[in-house]
Design an enzyme around this catalytic site. Structure first.
Site, short mmCIF file in Angstrom:
data_model
loop_
_atom_site.label_atom_id
_atom_site.label_comp_id
_atom_site.label_asym_id
_atom_site.label_seq_id
_atom_site.Cartn_x
_atom_site.Cartn_y
_atom_site.Cartn_z
N ARG A 4 3.18 11.69 -6.19
CA ARG A 4 2.88 11.30 -4.81
C ARG A 4 2.12 9.98 -4.79
NH1 ARG A 4 -0.04 15.17 -0.34
NH2 ARG A 4 -1.95 14.76 -1.50
N SER A 5 2.59 9.06 -3.95
CA SER A 5 1.83 7.81 -3.74
C SER A 5 1.25 7.84 -2.33
CB SER A 5 2.71 6.59 -3.98
OG SER A 5 2.97 6.45 -5.36
N GLY A 6 2.11 7.55 -1.31
CA GLY A 6 1.60 7.55 0.06
C GLY A 6 1.91 8.83 0.83
N GLY A 7 2.75 9.71 0.26
CA GLY A 7 3.04 10.99 0.89
C GLY A 7 3.93 10.93 2.12
N GLY A 58 3.24 4.44 1.45
CA GLY A 58 2.79 4.13 0.10
C GLY A 58 3.68 3.12 -0.61
N GLY A 96 4.17 3.08 -3.85
CA GLY A 96 4.94 3.75 -4.90
C GLY A 96 6.30 4.20 -4.40
N GLU A 129 20.63 -0.38 10.69
CA GLU A 129 20.35 1.00 10.29
C GLU A 129 19.93 1.75 11.56
OE1 GLU A 129 19.95 3.50 6.96
OE2 GLU A 129 19.54 1.41 6.52
N TYR A 158 14.90 7.23 3.60
CA TYR A 158 14.91 8.16 4.73
C TYR A 158 15.60 9.44 4.27
CZ TYR A 158 13.61 4.05 7.50
OH TYR A 158 12.98 2.93 8.00
C1 LIG Z 1 5.95 6.79 9.47
C2 LIG Z 1 6.91 6.20 8.49
C3 LIG Z 1 7.25 4.85 8.57
C4 LIG Z 1 8.14 4.30 7.65
N1 LIG Z 1 8.44 2.97 7.77
C5 LIG Z 1 9.28 2.40 6.85
C6 LIG Z 1 9.60 1.01 6.92
O1 LIG Z 1 9.14 0.30 7.79
N2 LIG Z 1 10.44 0.51 5.98
C7 LIG Z 1 10.97 1.28 4.98
O2 LIG Z 1 11.71 0.74 4.15
N3 LIG Z 1 10.68 2.59 4.91
C8 LIG Z 1 9.86 3.17 5.81
N4 LIG Z 1 9.59 4.51 5.73
C9 LIG Z 1 10.19 5.30 4.66
C10 LIG Z 1 9.36 5.16 3.39
O3 LIG Z 1 9.76 3.98 2.71
C11 LIG Z 1 9.61 6.35 2.46
O4 LIG Z 1 9.21 7.53 3.11
C12 LIG Z 1 8.86 6.18 1.15
O5 LIG Z 1 9.44 7.02 0.17
C13 LIG Z 1 7.40 6.51 1.30
O6 LIG Z 1 6.67 6.21 0.15
P1 LIG Z 1 5.30 7.00 -0.11
O7 LIG Z 1 4.75 6.51 -1.38
O8 LIG Z 1 4.46 6.95 1.11
O9 LIG Z 1 5.86 8.49 -0.20
P2 LIG Z 1 5.75 9.68 -1.26
O10 LIG Z 1 6.08 10.88 -0.45
O11 LIG Z 1 4.46 9.65 -1.99
O12 LIG Z 1 6.92 9.36 -2.27
C14 LIG Z 1 8.27 9.28 -1.87
C15 LIG Z 1 9.18 9.57 -3.08
O13 LIG Z 1 8.95 8.62 -4.12
C16 LIG Z 1 8.43 9.27 -5.28
N5 LIG Z 1 7.35 8.43 -5.78
C17 LIG Z 1 6.22 8.11 -5.11
N6 LIG Z 1 5.47 7.29 -5.85
C18 LIG Z 1 6.13 7.07 -7.00
C19 LIG Z 1 5.83 6.31 -8.16
N7 LIG Z 1 4.70 5.61 -8.25
N8 LIG Z 1 6.71 6.32 -9.19
C20 LIG Z 1 7.86 7.03 -9.09
N9 LIG Z 1 8.20 7.77 -8.01
C21 LIG Z 1 7.34 7.80 -6.97
C22 LIG Z 1 7.98 10.62 -4.81
O14 LIG Z 1 8.01 11.58 -5.85
C23 LIG Z 1 8.95 10.94 -3.70
O15 LIG Z 1 10.16 11.42 -4.22
C24 LIG Z 1 8.71 5.09 6.63
C25 LIG Z 1 8.37 6.45 6.55
C26 LIG Z 1 7.49 7.01 7.47
C27 LIG Z 1 7.16 8.46 7.38
#
Ligand SMILES: Cc1cc2nc3c(=O)[nH]c(=O)nc-3n(C[C@H](O)[C@H](O)[C@H](O)COP(=O)(O)OP(=O)(O)OC[C@H]3O[C@@H](n4cnc5c(N)ncnc54)[C@H](O)[C@@H]3O)c2cc1C
Ligand SMILES: *[C@@H]1O[C@H](CO)[C@@H](O)[C@H](O)[C@H]1NC(C)=O
Ligand SMILES: *[C@@H]1O[C@H](CO)[C@@H](O)[C@H](O)[C@H]1NC(C)=O
Ligand SMILES: *[C@@H]1O[C@H](CO)[C@@H](O)[C@H](O)[C@H]1NC(C)=O
Ligand SMILES: *[C@@H]1O[C@H](CO)[C@@H](O)[C@H](O)[C@H]1NC(C)=O
Ligand SMILES: *[C@@H]1O[C@H](CO)[C@@H](O)[C@H](O)[C@H]1NC(C)=O
Ligand SMILES: *[C@@H]1O[C@H](CO)[C@@H](O)[C@H](O)[C@H]1NC(C)=O
Ligand SMILES: *[C@@H]1O[C@H](CO)[C@@H](O)[C@H](O)[C@H]1NC(C)=O
Length: 531
Positions: free
Chosen positions: A106-109, A176, A178, A433, A473
């Site tokens: 998990r990075s940003g969740g 996040g 990540g 998209e 997504y």
């Molecule tokens: C409110 C909201 C706004 C968004 N806006 C945008 C946007 O403007 N543009 C866009 O492109 N996307 C957007 N997204 C989608 C976003 O890019 C994805 O949800 C992304 O996966 C989130 O990353 P995270 O680290 O927060 O999530 P996490 O839930 O922590 O991780 C997402 C996935 O990546 C894996 N992962 C996380 N960190 C790592 C790491 N360090 N190494 C390997 N694997 C890892 C996790 O296991 C999981 O499968 C948005 C999503 C939300 C909910």
């Protein structure tokens, strides 16, 4: 900190640790796992949370973005680990393998489906939230950035260094690093600079055997795969080296609203084909919902309202003349536009007031979280007016303001990068998209059914063969891996081709080479082929 010479890690590399358990067989898996960590973590007290820890729930919930997965009956990890160093991550991988526990990163969740913190088998969450390095090199205009940063923290850090550098990533400050870079990542500068992943020059990855690899050591195939092939399949990326991009000292933003009574159908119909053709400096996104309005001519008082939001890499005068020339239907006027620093624009797209101090980005928990189901499609030809009118009717079926549609236009730089340059395909010639979501905190079953029917309605209007979708997504309705980790290529192609098109095969080949034991897996991770 340097724990890399720790006993267990050395044993790990030589595989002699695997059968040397001196623990009683009946001890529970969580205890065994923590004991395993304890051998090489200097101090586990504030880095390891078992379910008995009074702060377990708070730590788990801290970055759960989709509240649909914050319910009492959502499966919980046995343990959450929040490492502060790479050797600690090596130990977590080792101990998960030793005790046969699945590991979620998990990075940003912000995973739409909770993939970073939910599993149906016994599992551990590796939470990278403490990996927040930002190491800037002014000479090359690059930075090494920790996966645990949010994009808001990244933007804040960049702005502390320079008024004329930025980074092309997402809009919402709590997402996040990540996850977003792992799946591509785009925001309001994609038309000028492409994806976040297009601007990555190097990375540090810990693979399934616990090795720390930089680009040169991992090779170009694996380096390609981690820049868009989706998180959680290839290893743990601890940090990325990114190329920062030039931004003007002042940029211009606007946000205007249009309803059906204000000619929205025609404005949006036009938007579909003009937005991908704007000069690269101009990006306009839009989103909409069904609301109640006194101006509505309908007996149910419903109308659609769309918000048009924009970033322009230049000053007000130039923004106004460009928008008026390419998109006069919007009826933009000077009073709608604000000339601000790039960092203020980034705050604006997280719904903060323009004059909010950027430090607010250091407290991402102030940003709204919702309980939702989301889906998305790719549009390659404008949806005709009649198709839009049908869409509005479907939106009115939900209570007001309980569902939304969001449109991210492509074009510009996106058209110039080949489909196979990174795992992220469908760039050239795509218009936009199309994301849709519905709030699911009440009436969940009916709302799920509604968003399924919306997808069916859109079938004639969106891309086909494959029906394109964006891995960031993530949508488990497209299909899932078998729990036991044995998923055929054919089965995984159902979603894999939709996210990656022709790049899926290369991702499977790379996965099979770098993680043959399929340690890094989740419901839609890239499968290993047995042949
Ligand atoms: C409110 C909201 C706004 C968004 N806006 C945008 C946007 O403007 N543009 C866009 O492109 N996307 C957007 N997204 C989608 C976003 O890019 C994805 O949800 C992304 O996966 C989130 O990353 P995270 O680290 O927060 O999530 P996490 O839930 O922590 O991780 C997402 C996935 O990546 C894996 N992962 C996380 N960190 C790592 C790491 N360090 N190494 C390997 N694997 C890892 C996790 O296991 C999981 O499968 C948005 C999503 C939300 C909910
Ligand atoms: C970890 O090890 C230390 C000493 O090495 C011990 O005092 C402590 O109880 C151990 N903690 C756990 C949770 O096993
Ligand atoms: C729990 O968190 C609080 C602060 O949020 C901290 O003061 C306390 O020490 C933590 N307790 C444990 C057991 O980690
Ligand atoms: C609505 O848009 C159409 C097409 O762009 C245009 O012809 C018409 O004049 C507009 N109507 C109003 C009231 O602005
Ligand atoms: C529509 O608005 C009118 C006037 O405000 C109100 O009397 C009526 O109850 C509303 N109808 C619905 C279905 O909300
Ligand atoms: C930037 O915008 C501010 C107003 O927001 C203005 O005072 C300033 O002159 C502008 N700077 C440049 C270089 O255009
Ligand atoms: C994009 O598509 C156009 C038209 O089909 C083509 O001429 C161009 O070479 C393509 N560019 C890339 C980078 O694939
Ligand atoms: C794994 O699960 C699938 C689907 O549930 C099943 O068909 C298959 O036989 C299982 N394989 C093994 C080795 O257990």
């Amino acid at each position: 900190m340097n724990f890399s010479k720790s006993l267990c890690f050395l044993l790990f590399l030589t595989f002699s640790c695997a059968s040397s358990s001196e623990l009683p067989e009946d001890e529970n898996p969580s205890k065994k796992f923590v004991k395993c960590l304890n051998r090489s973590f200097r101090d586990i007290s504030d880095l390891v949370y078992t379910q008995q820890n009074p702060n377990f729930t708070q730590t788990l919930l801290s970055t759960i973005n989709n509240l649909r997965f914050a319910e009492p009956d959502t499966p919980k990890p046995l343990v959450i680990v929040t490492p502060v160093s790479e050797p600690q991550i090596q130990t977590v991988i080792f101990c998960c393998k030793k005790h046969d526990l699945q590991m979620r990163i998990r990075s940003g969740g912000h995973s739409f489906e909770g993939l970073s913190y939910v599993s149906n088998v016994p599992f551990v969450v590796l939470d990278l939230v403490k990996l927040k390095t930002f190491s800037f090199d002014a000479a090359t205009e690059t930075a090494w950035i920790g996966s645990g940063l949010t994009i808001g923290e990244l933007y804040y850090n960049i702005a502390q260094q320079s008024d004329v550098l930025g980074f092309p990533s997402g809009l919402w400050g709590s997402v996040g690093i990540g996850g977003i870079i792992s799946g591509g990542g785009y925001g309001m500068m994609k038309r000028k600079y492409g994806l976040a992943a297009d601007n990555v020059e190097d990375a540090r990855l810990i693979d399934a055997s616990g090795r720390i690899l930089i680009r040169q050591a991992m090779g170009e195939d694996l380096f390609w795969a981690i820049r868009g092939g989706g998180g959680g399949s290839f290893g743990v990326v601890t940090s990325w080296k990114v190329k920062l991009v030039p931004v003007p000292r002042n940029v211009t933003v606007f946000r205007v609203f249009r309803t059906l009574e204000q000619n929205l159908t025609n404005i949006f119909h036009r938007y579909q084909s003009v937005a991908p053709k704007f000069p690269k400096e101009l990006d306009i996104r839009t989103d909409g919902q069904s609301i109640l309005s006194a101006a509505s001519p309908r007996s149910d008082n419903r109308t659609m309202i769309f918000r048009f939001e924009s970033l322009y890499l230049g000053g007000i005068e130039s923004m106004l003349s460009t928008t008026t020339q390419f998109f006069p239907e919007l009826g933009l006027v000077r009073q709608d536009c604000f000339e601000v620093k790039w960092i203020q624009a980034m705050l604006y797209f997280s719904n903060f007031e323009l004059n909010t101090p950027p430090e607010i980005f250091l407290n991402p928990s102030v940003l709204l979280r919702i309980n939702h189901k989301s889906r998305n499609d790719l549009v390659r030809a404008p949806i005709p007016v009649q198709g839009l009118e049908g869409l509005w009717e479907i939106m009115h079926e939900m209570p007001p303001q309980q569902a939304g549609v969001q449109f991210t236009s492509y074009g510009g730089r996106m058209d110039e990068i080949s489909e196979s340059a990174l795992p992220f395909p469908y760039r050239n010639g795509s218009l936009y998209e199309f994301n849709m979501f519905v709030l699911t905190d009440t009436d969940e079953a009916a709302r799920m059914e509604w968003i399924r029917s919306l997808g069916a309605y859109l079938t004639p209007y969106v891309s086909q063969n494959p029906r394109g979708s964006y891995v960031n997504y993530v949508d488990l309705w497209l299909g899932t891996n078998n729990l036991n980790g044995t998923t055929s290529y054919a089965q995984a192609s159902r979603w894999g081709k939709r996210y990656f098109n022709n790049n899926f095969d290369r991702l499977v080949m790379i996965k099979t080479v770098v993680d043959p034991g399929n340690f890094f897996r989740h419901e839609q991770s890239i499968p290993v082929t047995s042949v």
